[in-house]
Design a protein around this motif. Structure first.
Motif, short mmCIF file in Angstrom:
data_model
loop_
_atom_site.label_atom_id
_atom_site.label_comp_id
_atom_site.label_asym_id
_atom_site.label_seq_id
_atom_site.Cartn_x
_atom_site.Cartn_y
_atom_site.Cartn_z
N LEU A 1 0.92 -1.02 0.03
CA LEU A 1 -0.15 -0.12 0.17
C LEU A 1 0.68 1.17 -0.17
N GLN A 2 0.14 2.42 -0.47
CA GLN A 2 1.08 3.58 -0.51
C GLN A 2 0.08 4.82 -0.09
N ALA A 3 0.64 5.52 0.66
CA ALA A 3 -0.29 6.69 1.19
C ALA A 3 0.32 8.13 1.09
N GLU A 4 -0.10 9.41 0.58
CA GLU A 4 0.61 10.43 0.60
C GLU A 4 -0.07 11.42 1.49
N TYR A 11 4.33 7.51 2.41
CA TYR A 11 4.33 6.05 3.37
C TYR A 11 3.98 5.00 2.53
N THR A 12 4.64 3.97 2.85
CA THR A 12 4.40 2.81 1.94
C THR A 12 4.42 1.52 3.02
N SER A 34 -2.39 -2.15 9.04
CA SER A 34 -0.99 -2.34 8.97
C SER A 34 -0.37 -1.02 8.56
N MET A 35 -0.92 -0.31 7.56
CA MET A 35 -0.54 0.87 7.08
C MET A 35 -0.62 2.13 8.10
#
Length: 102
Positions: A1-4, A11-12, A34-35
């Motif tokens: 997963l990836q978040a900005e 964040y990955t 988990s993210m």
């Protein structure tokens, strides 16, 4: 997963699943939690890549001093620190972060 984030921080989180998930929703929920855990711990790299960052800091040129903010230090990172001490006679100074800036 990836978040900005709105400030441009990315964040990955690598997530591997086993056969314990019966529904796709369960897998998605576990990956999302988990993210979130990765985001709230506040490191500059995800936990799976901490040891790579430590290796890159150890191999940096000259007398440069590297400073990074890690989340909870993983067992893999502890092992990498032991290897760096054994092979390169390098030691890292680890201290608790005093601010809440992510």
């Amino acid at each position: 997963l990836q978040a900005e984030t709105t400030t441009g921080v990315t964040y990955t989180k690598d997530f591997m699943f086993g056969k314990s998930f019966k529904l796709p929703e369960d897998l998605g929920e576990r990956a999302a939690f988990s993210m979130l855990d990765e985001i709230f711990t506040g490191g500059v790299v995800d936990s799976n890549n901490q040891s790579t960052l430590l290796l890159m800091a150890a191999l940096s040129a000259g007398d440069n001093v590297s400073s990074v903010k890690l989340a909870r230090i993983t067992q893999q990172s502890i092992n990498m620190l032991k290897h760096l001490k054994a092979f390169f006679n390098l030691q890292f100074q680890i201290k608790e972060c005093e601010d809440d800036v992510y």
